[in-house]
Design an enzyme around this catalytic site. Structure first.
Site, PDB file in Angstrom:
ATOM      1  N   ARG A 188       0.855  -1.202   0.000  1.00  0.00           N
ATOM      2  CA  ARG A 188       0.000   0.000   0.000  1.00  0.00           C
ATOM      3  C   ARG A 188       0.889   1.249   0.000  1.00  0.00           C
ATOM      4  O   ARG A 188       2.127   1.159  -0.013  1.00  0.00           O
ATOM      5  CB  ARG A 188      -0.892   0.006   1.235  1.00  0.00           C
ATOM      6  CG  ARG A 188      -0.062   0.094   2.502  1.00  0.00           C
ATOM      7  CD  ARG A 188      -0.909   0.263   3.737  1.00  0.00           C
ATOM      8  NE  ARG A 188      -0.096   0.763   4.830  1.00  0.00           N
ATOM      9  CZ  ARG A 188      -0.311   0.487   6.101  1.00  0.00           C
ATOM     10  NH1 ARG A 188      -1.310  -0.300   6.438  1.00  0.00           N
ATOM     11  NH2 ARG A 188       0.463   1.003   7.032  1.00  0.00           N
ATOM     12  N   ASP A 206       5.880  -7.532   1.238  1.00  0.00           N
ATOM     13  CA  ASP A 206       5.301  -6.898   2.432  1.00  0.00           C
ATOM     14  C   ASP A 206       5.120  -7.963   3.503  1.00  0.00           C
ATOM     15  O   ASP A 206       5.288  -9.161   3.229  1.00  0.00           O
ATOM     16  CB  ASP A 206       3.961  -6.192   2.109  1.00  0.00           C
ATOM     17  CG  ASP A 206       3.738  -4.974   3.002  1.00  0.00           C
ATOM     18  OD1 ASP A 206       3.633  -5.149   4.241  1.00  0.00           O
ATOM     19  OD2 ASP A 206       3.691  -3.849   2.472  1.00  0.00           O
ATOM     20  N   ASP A 218       8.557 -10.749   6.166  1.00  0.00           N
ATOM     21  CA  ASP A 218       8.947  -9.668   7.075  1.00  0.00           C
ATOM     22  C   ASP A 218      10.417  -9.361   6.793  1.00  0.00           C
ATOM     23  O   ASP A 218      11.270 -10.252   6.887  1.00  0.00           O
ATOM     24  CB  ASP A 218       8.746 -10.136   8.527  1.00  0.00           C
ATOM     25  CG  ASP A 218       8.948  -8.990   9.511  1.00  0.00           C
ATOM     26  OD1 ASP A 218       9.821  -8.131   9.254  1.00  0.00           O
ATOM     27  OD2 ASP A 218       8.242  -8.964  10.529  1.00  0.00           O
ATOM     28  N   ASN A 225      11.638   0.459   0.893  1.00  0.00           N
ATOM     29  CA  ASN A 225      10.599   1.447   1.208  1.00  0.00           C
ATOM     30  C   ASN A 225       9.892   1.146   2.524  1.00  0.00           C
ATOM     31  O   ASN A 225       9.369   2.057   3.163  1.00  0.00           O
ATOM     32  CB  ASN A 225       9.583   1.477   0.049  1.00  0.00           C
ATOM     33  CG  ASN A 225       8.275   2.121   0.462  1.00  0.00           C
ATOM     34  OD1 ASN A 225       8.163   3.339   0.503  1.00  0.00           O
ATOM     35  ND2 ASN A 225       7.279   1.314   0.821  1.00  0.00           N
ATOM     36  N   TYR A 248      12.450   7.353  15.035  1.00  0.00           N
ATOM     37  CA  TYR A 248      12.219   7.410  13.576  1.00  0.00           C
ATOM     38  C   TYR A 248      13.260   8.297  12.900  1.00  0.00           C
ATOM     39  O   TYR A 248      13.847   7.915  11.879  1.00  0.00           O
ATOM     40  CB  TYR A 248      10.806   7.941  13.347  1.00  0.00           C
ATOM     41  CG  TYR A 248      10.380   8.013  11.896  1.00  0.00           C
ATOM     42  CD1 TYR A 248      10.003   6.860  11.199  1.00  0.00           C
ATOM     43  CD2 TYR A 248      10.331   9.233  11.226  1.00  0.00           C
ATOM     44  CE1 TYR A 248       9.600   6.932   9.864  1.00  0.00           C
ATOM     45  CE2 TYR A 248       9.930   9.308   9.901  1.00  0.00           C
ATOM     46  CZ  TYR A 248       9.566   8.148   9.227  1.00  0.00           C
ATOM     47  OH  TYR A 248       9.162   8.225   7.911  1.00  0.00           O
ATOM     48  N   LYS A 304      16.048   7.307  10.073  1.00  0.00           N
ATOM     49  CA  LYS A 304      16.061   7.904   8.730  1.00  0.00           C
ATOM     50  C   LYS A 304      17.366   8.686   8.484  1.00  0.00           C
ATOM     51  O   LYS A 304      17.857   8.734   7.353  1.00  0.00           O
ATOM     52  CB  LYS A 304      14.835   8.801   8.542  1.00  0.00           C
ATOM     53  CG  LYS A 304      13.511   8.037   8.575  1.00  0.00           C
ATOM     54  CD  LYS A 304      13.449   6.991   7.474  1.00  0.00           C
ATOM     55  CE  LYS A 304      12.090   6.325   7.349  1.00  0.00           C
ATOM     56  NZ  LYS A 304      12.038   5.314   6.289  1.00  0.00           N
TER      57      LYS A 304
HETATM   58  P1  NAD Z   1       2.667   2.862   5.033  1.00  0.00           P
HETATM   59  O1  NAD Z   1       2.583   2.561   6.476  1.00  0.00           O
HETATM   60  O2  NAD Z   1       1.410   3.217   4.294  1.00  0.00           O
HETATM   61  O3  NAD Z   1       3.348   1.634   4.243  1.00  0.00           O
HETATM   62  C1  NAD Z   1       4.486   0.983   4.729  1.00  0.00           C
HETATM   63  C2  NAD Z   1       4.433  -0.464   4.276  1.00  0.00           C
HETATM   64  O4  NAD Z   1       5.581  -1.119   4.820  1.00  0.00           O
HETATM   65  C3  NAD Z   1       3.197  -1.201   4.818  1.00  0.00           C
HETATM   66  O5  NAD Z   1       2.540  -1.889   3.769  1.00  0.00           O
HETATM   67  C4  NAD Z   1       3.779  -2.138   5.860  1.00  0.00           C
HETATM   68  O6  NAD Z   1       3.052  -3.358   6.012  1.00  0.00           O
HETATM   69  C5  NAD Z   1       5.187  -2.392   5.298  1.00  0.00           C
HETATM   70  N1  NAD Z   1       6.089  -2.880   6.328  1.00  0.00           N
HETATM   71  C6  NAD Z   1       6.231  -2.426   7.590  1.00  0.00           C
HETATM   72  N2  NAD Z   1       7.118  -3.182   8.274  1.00  0.00           N
HETATM   73  C7  NAD Z   1       7.554  -4.138   7.404  1.00  0.00           C
HETATM   74  C8  NAD Z   1       8.458  -5.210   7.520  1.00  0.00           C
HETATM   75  N3  NAD Z   1       9.075  -5.478   8.683  1.00  0.00           N
HETATM   76  N4  NAD Z   1       8.670  -6.006   6.440  1.00  0.00           N
HETATM   77  C9  NAD Z   1       8.031  -5.752   5.276  1.00  0.00           C
HETATM   78  N5  NAD Z   1       7.148  -4.749   5.122  1.00  0.00           N
HETATM   79  C10 NAD Z   1       6.912  -3.953   6.170  1.00  0.00           C
HETATM   80  O7  NAD Z   1       3.765   4.029   4.896  1.00  0.00           O
HETATM   81  P2  NAD Z   1       4.060   5.062   3.697  1.00  0.00           P
HETATM   82  O8  NAD Z   1       3.511   6.379   4.103  1.00  0.00           O
HETATM   83  O9  NAD Z   1       3.680   4.492   2.392  1.00  0.00           O
HETATM   84  O10 NAD Z   1       5.657   5.156   3.835  1.00  0.00           O
HETATM   85  C11 NAD Z   1       6.565   4.422   3.026  1.00  0.00           C
HETATM   86  C12 NAD Z   1       7.983   4.836   3.398  1.00  0.00           C
HETATM   87  O11 NAD Z   1       8.126   6.255   3.220  1.00  0.00           O
HETATM   88  C13 NAD Z   1       8.365   4.553   4.842  1.00  0.00           C
HETATM   89  O12 NAD Z   1       9.732   4.170   4.895  1.00  0.00           O
HETATM   90  C14 NAD Z   1       8.164   5.894   5.522  1.00  0.00           C
HETATM   91  O13 NAD Z   1       8.946   6.015   6.675  1.00  0.00           O
HETATM   92  C15 NAD Z   1       8.595   6.842   4.425  1.00  0.00           C
HETATM   93  N6  NAD Z   1       8.054   8.203   4.552  1.00  0.00           N
HETATM   94  C16 NAD Z   1       6.722   8.464   4.435  1.00  0.00           C
HETATM   95  C17 NAD Z   1       6.267   9.792   4.534  1.00  0.00           C
HETATM   96  C18 NAD Z   1       4.807  10.169   4.383  1.00  0.00           C
HETATM   97  O14 NAD Z   1       4.487  11.351   4.462  1.00  0.00           O
HETATM   98  N7  NAD Z   1       3.897   9.241   4.156  1.00  0.00           N
HETATM   99  C19 NAD Z   1       7.177  10.821   4.788  1.00  0.00           C
HETATM  100  C20 NAD Z   1       8.529  10.512   4.913  1.00  0.00           C
HETATM  101  C21 NAD Z   1       8.963   9.199   4.784  1.00  0.00           C
END
Ligand code: NAD
Length: 439
Positions: A211, A232, A255, A279, A344, A348
């Site tokens: 997602r 995922d 995982d 990601n 976090y 990062k």
């Molecule tokens: P999200 O929570 O919608 O999606 C993250 C996905 O990673 C999920 O499907 C989850 O099941 C999967 N995941 C988590 N732990 C896992 C594991 N151990 N093994 C495999 N899969 C795993 O988050 P997002 O908003 O789509 O963010 C994606 C990336 O971008 C992340 O690294 C997040 O830190 C980074 N990010 C997001 C934003 C934002 O504004 N949304 C901003 C900065 C950075």
């Protein structure tokens, strides 16, 4: 969660009212579509001072779009070759070149200033070239109308390495990136048979792809021709399978923190991986004083340690092909820090350290590049859950006065992933609309 304010300011009465109140004026950004893949107008080519690369650059730009002439009304992009600026006095030529034309830039236009890496041996050249960074960052803040400004540093004689980057920066794909400084190496680009499908014949794996941003990255890599594996956690298998099926991709429920994760990834791509996108990420927010050790540990483990571990194991096993691309995910929190996110932000910022340190070695030893995206406020389920006022602040506190979309991060990843992006290595590119945080 829809951005109602952006919608309001796209209507004439809404624009009138918000202008009178002195409120932000976001412009809806035009992003890539199949029907409309390029900017809506010609490119104005300018030179400031004596230029070392202008002819080669001109040849590259000619492949990207038509050149603006004196008769052209509003250029969609302005490219200023400032590689010849080597003294503080020379900076006047930057002003002289851009001052008369900057107002004519079309809405949603692009300014790309071409510089050259600051010299460690000539402090006058270094001062002049570093000055371009402050210039571009300020221009990004004042230019308005959904336009963006970047500084692209190209080493002398390496203009041919810049094509994929110029194509990206001078296109709707980079709509939510502004105020960035990108420094290329002189690595020669791998050939691209078809710019519309630059990843055809390549295999890409995206973690956290069920997602959000990961699903969008998988979708854009598939659009660009890659065979995609979506990874995922097993608990998200249903959503993962749906996403993979939609994209014609393979689902890999796993995982990423599992001790055998790298082996299972390598087994899923027996011909080797060409693109590896880290990601997957989690947040477990609490102020440090209230944060139990488990919350700290799980974030470091998923966001950083598993990235280090799988990257090392896959590189050592030769499971990332030569010409491969590794893309990691940082965050502006890793640059600016954030209340309640010591874990976090540490994870990062760690990604940034990993990328900068590994990139030259991965290129020399394995022919692989390593870069990171650093997203700002991106409209996802994660940010929809943020309380209203903090969410509104997150959306508006950037030069484009709006949140980004997952596709903005995905397009940036796809540019890193291209065969022609060999010269893009060790870069942290913020996809944040030029956030005011951590600038
Ligand atoms: P999200 O929570 O919608 O999606 C993250 C996905 O990673 C999920 O499907 C989850 O099941 C999967 N995941 C988590 N732990 C896992 C594991 N151990 N093994 C495999 N899969 C795993 O988050 P997002 O908003 O789509 O963010 C994606 C990336 O971008 C992340 O690294 C997040 O830190 C980074 N990010 C997001 C934003 C934002 O504004 N949304 C901003 C900065 C950075």
């Amino acid at each position: 969660m829809a951005d109602h304010y952006l919608h309001l300011t796209s209507t004439a009465p809404g624009r009138f009212l918000t202008r009178r109140l002195g409120l932000p004026q976001p412009r809806p950004l035009r992003r890539w579509t199949l029907e409309n893949p390029t900017l809506d107008g010609p490119l104005l080519h300018l030179t400031a001072g004596e230029s070392a690369i202008s002819d080669k650059l001109r040849a590259t730009l000619a492949k990207i779009g038509p050149e603006a002439t004196e008769q052209t009304g509003h250029p969609a992009g302005i490219v200023l070759d400032a590689t010849g600026i080597t003294t503080a006095g020379g900076l006047g030529k930057v002003h002289a070149a851009l001052h008369p034309v900057v107002r004519s830039l079309a809405a949603g236009g692009r300014v790309v200033v071409i510089g050259t890496p600051p010299s460690p041996d000539d402090h006058h050249q270094a001062a002049a070239q570093q000055a371009l960074e402050g210039f571009v960052r300020s221009l990004g803040k004042e230019i308005g109308k959904g336009a963006t400004a970047q500084l692209l540093r190209i080493p002398p004689g390496a203009a041919a390495s810049a094509e994929s980057t110029l194509r990206f920066l001078l296109s709707p794909r980079s709509a939510y990136i502004s105020g960035q400084v990108i420094e290329l190496t002189d690595a020669a680009p791998d050939p691209v048979a078809d710019w519309a499908a630059p990843l055809s014949g390549r295999t890409a794996l995206v973690t956290g792809a069920a997602r959000g941003i990961g699903a969008s990255v998988a979708s854009v890599l598939a659009r660009d021709g890659a065979t995609v594996i979506c990874l995922d956690i097993p608990q998200a298998e249903e959503e993962l399978s749906r996403t993979a099926a939609r994209l014609g991709a393979t689902a890999l429920p796993l995982d990423i923190t599992a001790p055998d994760a790298a082996d299972l990834i390598a087994a899923a791509a027996p011909e080797g991986l060409d693109v590896l996108v880290h990601n997957a990420g989690i947040t477990r927010d609490r102020r440090l004083a209230n944060m139990p050790a488990e919350r700290w540990a799980s974030v470091i483990e998923v966001n950083l340690d598993s990235v280090l571990r799988t990257t090392d194991a896959l590189l050592e096993a030769g499971a990332v092909n030569r010409g491969g691309r590794i893309v990691a995910t940082a965050s502006i929190a890793g640059i600016a820090g954030n209340n309640g996110q010591t874990n976090y932000a540490a994870s990062k910022a760690g990604i940034i350290g990993l990328v900068r340190s590994l990139a030259p070695h991965a290129a020399a030893d394995h022919g692989v590049t390593v870069n990171a995206v650093a997203p700002g406020f991106i409209e996802t389920k994660m940010t929809a859950a943020v309380p209203l006022f903090i969410r509104e602040a997150g959306r508006r506190m950037n030069s484009l006065s709006q949140g980004g979309l997952p596709v903005d991060v995905a397009e940036t990843t796809a540019w890193f992933a291209q065969p022609a992006s060999s010269a893009v290595n060790g870069q942290i590119v913020r996809v944040c609309g030029q956030s005011l945080l951590g600038a």
